[in-house]
Design a protein around this motif. Structure first.
Motif, PDB file in Angstrom:
ATOM      1  N   ILE A   1      34.166 -34.325  -6.310  1.00 19.62           N
ATOM      2  CA  ILE A   1      33.178 -34.491  -5.220  1.00 19.62           C
ATOM      3  C   ILE A   1      32.221 -33.304  -5.216  1.00 19.62           C
ATOM      4  CG2 ILE A   1      34.699 -35.896  -3.775  1.00 19.62           C
ATOM      5  CD1 ILE A   1      35.040 -33.342  -1.984  1.00 19.62           C
TER       6      ILE A   1
ATOM      7  N   GLY B   1      39.559 -33.159  -0.976  1.00 23.49           N
ATOM      8  CA  GLY B   1      38.405 -33.817  -0.367  1.00 23.49           C
ATOM      9  C   GLY B   1      38.065 -35.164  -0.972  1.00 23.49           C
TER      10      GLY B   1
ATOM     11  N   SER C   1      39.218 -38.151   1.349  1.00 16.80           N
ATOM     12  CA  SER C   1      38.448 -38.448   2.558  1.00 16.80           C
ATOM     13  C   SER C   1      37.089 -39.046   2.217  1.00 16.80           C
ATOM     14  CB  SER C   1      38.278 -37.186   3.419  1.00 16.80           C
ATOM     15  OG  SER C   1      37.356 -36.314   2.833  1.00 16.80           O
TER      16      SER C   1
ATOM     17  N   ALA D   1      29.061 -33.681  -3.163  1.00 11.00           N
ATOM     18  CA  ALA D   1      29.270 -33.663  -1.703  1.00 11.00           C
ATOM     19  C   ALA D   1      29.568 -32.241  -1.218  1.00 11.00           C
ATOM     20  CB  ALA D   1      30.418 -34.598  -1.331  1.00 11.00           C
ATOM     21  N   LEU D   2      30.203 -31.449  -2.046  1.00  9.09           N
ATOM     22  CA  LEU D   2      30.493 -30.063  -1.671  1.00  9.09           C
ATOM     23  C   LEU D   2      29.209 -29.235  -1.632  1.00  9.09           C
ATOM     24  CD1 LEU D   2      33.783 -29.622  -3.732  1.00  9.09           C
ATOM     25  CD2 LEU D   2      33.585 -29.864  -1.250  1.00  9.09           C
TER      26      LEU D   2
ATOM     27  N   GLU E   1      42.024 -28.684  -7.046  1.00 13.15           N
ATOM     28  CA  GLU E   1      40.658 -28.256  -7.370  1.00 13.15           C
ATOM     29  C   GLU E   1      39.989 -29.236  -8.333  1.00 13.15           C
ATOM     30  OE1 GLU E   1      41.587 -23.560  -6.425  1.00 13.15           O
ATOM     31  OE2 GLU E   1      41.248 -24.143  -8.510  1.00 13.15           O
TER      32      GLU E   1
ATOM     33  N   VAL F   1      36.752 -28.187   2.768  1.00 10.41           N
ATOM     34  CA  VAL F   1      37.060 -27.678   1.428  1.00 10.41           C
ATOM     35  C   VAL F   1      36.171 -26.476   1.110  1.00 10.41           C
ATOM     36  CG1 VAL F   1      37.061 -28.227  -1.035  1.00 10.41           C
ATOM     37  CG2 VAL F   1      37.862 -29.928   0.623  1.00 10.41           C
ATOM     38  N   VAL F   2      34.874 -26.619   1.353  1.00 13.46           N
ATOM     39  CA  VAL F   2      33.935 -25.523   1.028  1.00 13.46           C
ATOM     40  C   VAL F   2      34.304 -24.244   1.779  1.00 13.46           C
ATOM     41  CG1 VAL F   2      31.552 -24.743   1.307  1.00 13.46           C
ATOM     42  CG2 VAL F   2      32.014 -26.995   0.375  1.00 13.46           C
TER      43      VAL F   2
ATOM     44  N   GLU G   1      40.182 -21.572   3.465  1.00 13.14           N
ATOM     45  CA  GLU G   1      40.709 -20.227   3.223  1.00 13.14           C
ATOM     46  C   GLU G   1      41.287 -20.106   1.806  1.00 13.14           C
ATOM     47  OE1 GLU G   1      44.141 -17.262   5.100  1.00 13.14           O
ATOM     48  OE2 GLU G   1      43.800 -19.230   5.995  1.00 13.14           O
TER      49      GLU G   1
ATOM     50  N   PRO H   1      46.576 -18.657  -0.350  1.00 13.93           N
ATOM     51  CA  PRO H   1      47.585 -18.838   0.703  1.00 13.93           C
ATOM     52  C   PRO H   1      48.377 -20.143   0.613  1.00 13.93           C
ATOM     53  CG  PRO H   1      45.337 -18.977   1.584  1.00 13.93           C
ATOM     54  CD  PRO H   1      45.223 -18.466   0.196  1.00 13.93           C
TER      55      PRO H   1
ATOM     56  N   ARG I   1      41.131 -33.653   4.052  1.00  9.80           N
ATOM     57  CA  ARG I   1      40.092 -32.691   4.428  1.00  9.80           C
ATOM     58  C   ARG I   1      38.694 -33.207   4.104  1.00  9.80           C
ATOM     59  NH1 ARG I   1      41.097 -26.752   2.758  1.00  9.80           N
ATOM     60  NH2 ARG I   1      40.936 -27.581   0.648  1.00  9.80           N
ATOM     61  N   THR I   2      37.747 -32.799   4.915  1.00  8.68           N
ATOM     62  CA  THR I   2      36.345 -33.149   4.678  1.00  8.68           C
ATOM     63  C   THR I   2      35.757 -32.181   3.648  1.00  8.68           C
ATOM     64  OG1 THR I   2      35.526 -31.639   6.359  1.00  8.68           O
ATOM     65  CG2 THR I   2      36.130 -33.876   7.083  1.00  8.68           C
ATOM     66  N   PRO I   3      34.619 -32.540   3.055  1.00  5.84           N
ATOM     67  CA  PRO I   3      33.974 -31.588   2.136  1.00  5.84           C
ATOM     68  C   PRO I   3      33.717 -30.228   2.784  1.00  5.84           C
ATOM     69  CG  PRO I   3      33.017 -33.756   1.861  1.00  5.84           C
ATOM     70  CD  PRO I   3      33.961 -33.867   3.037  1.00  5.84           C
ATOM     71  N   ALA I   4      33.291 -30.220   4.058  1.00  7.50           N
ATOM     72  CA  ALA I   4      33.031 -28.934   4.716  1.00  7.50           C
ATOM     73  C   ALA I   4      34.316 -28.111   4.819  1.00  7.50           C
ATOM     74  CB  ALA I   4      32.446 -29.174   6.108  1.00  7.50           C
TER      75      ALA I   4
ATOM     76  N   ALA J   1      43.954 -35.529  -1.126  1.00  7.95           N
ATOM     77  CA  ALA J   1      43.768 -35.220   0.295  1.00  7.95           C
ATOM     78  C   ALA J   1      43.267 -33.788   0.467  1.00  7.95           C
ATOM     79  CB  ALA J   1      45.087 -35.419   1.042  1.00  7.95           C
ATOM     80  N   TRP J   2      43.937 -32.847  -0.160  1.00 10.32           N
ATOM     81  CA  TRP J   2      43.535 -31.442  -0.036  1.00 10.32           C
ATOM     82  C   TRP J   2      42.138 -31.197  -0.600  1.00 10.32           C
ATOM     83  CZ3 TRP J   2      48.891 -30.303  -2.395  1.00 10.32           C
ATOM     84  CH2 TRP J   2      49.825 -30.049  -1.384  1.00 10.32           C
TER      85      TRP J   2
ATOM     86  N   ALA K   1      27.660 -30.178   1.622  1.00 11.64           N
ATOM     87  CA  ALA K   1      28.362 -29.558   2.755  1.00 11.64           C
ATOM     88  C   ALA K   1      28.010 -28.083   2.870  1.00 11.64           C
ATOM     89  CB  ALA K   1      29.867 -29.743   2.599  1.00 11.64           C
TER      90      ALA K   1
ATOM     91  N   GLU L   1      40.522 -21.923  -0.846  1.00  7.96           N
ATOM     92  CA  GLU L   1      39.445 -21.974  -1.839  1.00  7.96           C
ATOM     93  C   GLU L   1      38.683 -20.652  -1.888  1.00  7.96           C
ATOM     94  OE1 GLU L   1      40.226 -24.382   0.237  1.00  7.96           O
ATOM     95  OE2 GLU L   1      40.668 -26.081  -1.081  1.00  7.96           O
TER      96      GLU L   1
END
Lengths: 387, 399
Positions: B210, B151, B154, B213-214, B204, A333-334, A337, B135, A328-331, B148-149, B217, A339
């Motif tokens: 990151i 971030g 990537s 970067a978050l 998390e 992640v931000v 759902e 979820p 996943r990209t940072p966007a 991966a989950w 974003a 998170e």
């Protein structure tokens, strides 16, 4: 812009804990950041020009503010303190008189003149936990060495081992690759926060004490498995440190990570792939044999992945019990759902007045939830608050 | 076990954690002096007791860092009587730690709410891939999936290449963060007497790596993968030297450090366009080529020493053998030699810090045999007689 209002909230894990932080490295700042997230009152003592972290990349478009500093400083207060001046020394002394923990990354060569040696601190503040966080620690033959993230990740052993898997296969002749950002610094900071809380745990019986934390040590610590492999007779290298099968796969529209460690997961993977004939071969029933034929298995998986979309793959994989996930990209992640449901991010006001979302903390305290949503302190915001 | 000279002397942990991340958390706390009781069974032994073919380990580990320092007892938690004994262990412990997939402890009758009924001030850690809520909480995963989950995967990689999978450092980073959070929960417990459930999602922790970067974003920006580059420093990277696969890492933070480097490199890099950081960042490719030319014939180790003496951040990209041979890490006891009657001397990672007063930290005992500490734990701590324990073994409660 107003200062962070540090209201005593007894329900937070570290409510009442008073911390003074002097930081110009990510490690020391991250230690304070984690402790602030858990409710501690953290005051950054900054030179009148501000800590260099305020200008550290990456910067935000338009405001020019540091995204890194915003992440590291949210929830703290700032007090100007020029340590070379008598008034700065007085500010330091006053702050430490009321502190439980002092986090400091001042280089060793500057500590004597600034009265920041462990002896000077212990004499004046006998109940204080004094945590030194330096690239190579405060003792040992290389204590005077300096290092940035890229140096420390490699000094701790993990840097040499990256990348492995697909990246290494594609670009075997390129130099090793660092982990994004400040992974080493974060490990050092977390080790410092853990050690600070451990020393504070016994402050009533042992008194204050000096704690020496090294970022290099922390990187080695989290890389302990490679050292364990060396003891087993295997010197790891990025070319050979790869999963026998599984890893990073290119799908039609992105990348997927897939890893099956248990027999039932292998069976589920075979089902995910549509139970192809090659996978039903008798010789692949034994996990040790599968490992020996990993390249062959990966070639089959790659061919299959290339024909499917990431979302379809991971949805079906999770239904079947195959550990697989999207890169996943940072966007993503931000705005994720999951998170959002967990409240991982909180709106945070920058010194400019603009708002960003900042990660609250990578853990939750379910009985007394962390609050998040504090501000990023402007330089010297404590003085403004006092006015 | 530990002495009063250990910071966490007197803390006891009921440890249900498995694999790497959770066990690393409790291992760290045990290095700091906590007494850690590892609870497993012959039917569900932890990963280190089995071959790990995907990692290329074809037999059980003889030494396992994350199980070192721990006591071992067997309990077959599918048996109700074993669950009762597990609750008794929780009852005499300061911390309970587990790292199963969410729901497993509940099904065993050992979830937070179950345990809190018999221990109202329970402090419990649940460490999992995706956390106890949300979820995706049922997702199973390992270190590369956390990256991966979260971030981190990537954002890591060559700029023109695929993402990069994280390895054990990701597991252990989750464990390190968990240990810190557990310590905060213990302070809170001491202050309030209240229960706490620490919920750590390893993905998390990957996101926390990151965090900058978050922030970008969330501001509408698209952070780019920088590879070995740094947006604010040049030169900055990993350079080949005179010996194959012997790399030098280098970071120049400001113009002062640049001028020091210039003096060492010579006139090849004395161009006006490199004089300031913006200029060096703009011409970083040319700069890297010139530095690569200079370093191509250098001895990496001697050059790192030379650069450090000049006040420049440099270090060789070290293998684990380099680390094993390093006097600095040994002097700091970050690296310690361990041995046991059936384990020849070998190196292990020491305590996460050095303490001036409570300095009795580190590894005290190695990987425990399954159930080797039941005389102490079941006999002395829980008060079970030899006959009671024998009966429980016959009925496969202790298994």
């Amino acid at each position: 812009m107003t200062a962070n209002v540090v209201t005593p909230l007894p329900q937070l894990p570290l409510s009442g804990c008073r911390i003074v932080e002097r930081s110009r490295t990510v490690a020391a700042a991250y230690a304070g950041r984690m402790l602030a997230a858990m409710g501690a009152d953290v005051v950054m003592l900054e030179p009148s020009a501000g800590t260099s972290l305020r200008k550290a990349a990456p910067l935000l478009d338009g405001t020019g503010e540091s995204a890194l500093f915003a992440y590291l400083a949210v929830g703290k207060s700032s007090q100007m303190c020029d340590m070379e001046t008598p008034s700065g020394q007085a500010t330091l002394a006053h702050a430490l008189e009321h502190a439980d923990i002092f986090i400091d990354d001042t280089p060793l060569c500057e500590r004597g003149s600034l009265h920041l040696t462990p002896e000077a601190i212990a004499t004046r503040f006998p109940k204080l936990v004094h945590v030194s966080v330096l690239p190579f620690g405060a003792s040992g033959p290389k204590a005077h060495w300096d290092g940035e993230e890229i140096n420390l990740l490699h000094a701790g052993g993990e840097g040499f081992l990256l990348p492995n898997g697909l990246s290494n296969e594609l670009y075997p002749d390129r130099p090793p690759l660092k982990i994004y950002g400040h992974f080493a610094g974060y490990q050092g900071g977390c080790a410092a926060a853990l050690s600070a809380l451990s020393a504070w745990w016994v402050v009533d019986t042992a008194g204050g004490q000096y704690v020496d934390v090294s970022v290099q040590d922390a990187v080695l610590s989290v890389g302990a498995f490679a050292l364990q492999r060396l003891g087993d007779g295997s010197l790891e290298h990025r070319e050979t440190r790869r999963f026998r099968y599984g890893g990073v796969f290119a799908a039609k529209d992105g990348y997927v990570e897939l890893l099956t460690l248990e027999d039932r997961q292998w069976s589920a993977l075979v089902a995910l792939l549509g139970s192809p004939s090659w996978a039903s071969e008798e010789g692949l029933r034994d996990p040790l044999n599968r490992s020996r034929r990993g390249d062959e298995i990966n070639a089959h998986i790659r061919a299959w992945m290339a024909q499917h979309s990431v979302d379809d793959i991971v949805l079906r994989a999770q239904e079947l019990g195959v550990p697989a996930g999207k890169y996943r990209t940072p966007a993503e992640v931000v705005h994720g759902e999951h998170e959002r449901a967990r409240g991982l991010f909180a709106s945070t006001q920058l010194a400019s007045g603009m708002h960003v979302e900042a990660l609250v903390a990578p853990f939750q305290f379910r009985c007394t939830p962390l609050r998040g949503g504090e501000r990023v302190p402007a330089l010297g915001d404590m003085a403004r608050k006092a006015q | 076990m530990s002495s009063s000279k250990s910071p966490l002397a007197g803390i006891r942990i009921a440890d249900f954690t498995i694999h790497a991340a959770g066990p690393f958390c409790t291992h760290l706390l045990s290095q700091l002096g906590a007494e850690c009781i590892k609870i497993e069974s012959q039917t569900r032994p932890d990963a280190f007791r089995k071959p790990h073919a995907v990692y290329g380990r074809m037999a059980a580990a003889t030494f396992d860092q994350v199980s070192a320092n721990k006591l071992s007892v067997r309990l077959n938690l599918k048996q109700p009587e074993a669950v009762v004994l597990a609750k008794q262990l929780v009852g005499i412990s300061n911390v309970t730690a587990e790292s199963f997939r969410p729901g497993v402890m509940n099904r065993l009758g050992l979830g937070f709410d179950d345990l809190r009924q018999s221990k109202p001030d329970l402090v419990m850690l649940s460490l999992s891939s995706c956390g106890q809520s949300g979820p995706d909480s049922h997702f199973a995963g390992y270190a590369p999936l956390f990256g991966a989950w979260g971030g981190l995967g990537s954002m890591t990689g060559y700029s023109d290449g695929p993402p990069v999978e994280m390895r054990h450092v990701m597991d252990h980073s989750a464990g390190l963060h968990a240990a810190m959070a557990v310590m905060a929960a213990l302070h809170q417990h001491r202050r309030t007497g209240q229960a706490q459930h620490v919920d750590l999602a390893a993905r998390e922790v990957a996101s926390a790596m990151i965090g900058d970067a978050l922030v970008q974003a969330s501001f509408g920006m698209t952070p780019e993968r920088p590879g070995n580059g740094d947006l604010g420093k040049a030169p900055h990277g990993i350079y080949a030297t005179g010996k194959p696969d012997r790399w030098l890492t280098l970071a120049i933070r400001n113009d002062t450090e640049w001028r020091r480097l210039q003096q060492l490199v010579g006139e090849d890099v004395c161009e006006e366009r490199f004089a300031t950081m913006p200029g060096r960042l703009q011409h970083r490719k040319d700069l890297d080529q010139l530095l690569s030319k200079w370093l191509a014939c250098c001895d990496a180790d001697a050059t790192a020493e030379l650069l450090q003496q000049a006040g420049i951040c440099a270090h060789v990209s070290w293998t684990m053998q380099d680390i094993a041979d390093d006097a600095h890490l040994r002097a700091r006891r970050a690296l310690v030699e361990v041995s046991a009657p059936d384990i020849p001397p070998r190196l292990a990672v020491g305590a996460p810090a050095r303490f001036s007063r409570t300095d009795d930290v580190g590894i005290r005992r190695l990987t425990p045999a399954l159930g080797q500490d039941e005389d102490y734990v079941f006999g002395e701590l829980l008060g079970l007689s030899a006959a009671q324990r024998a009966d429980l073994e016959v009925r496969e409660v202790i298994l």
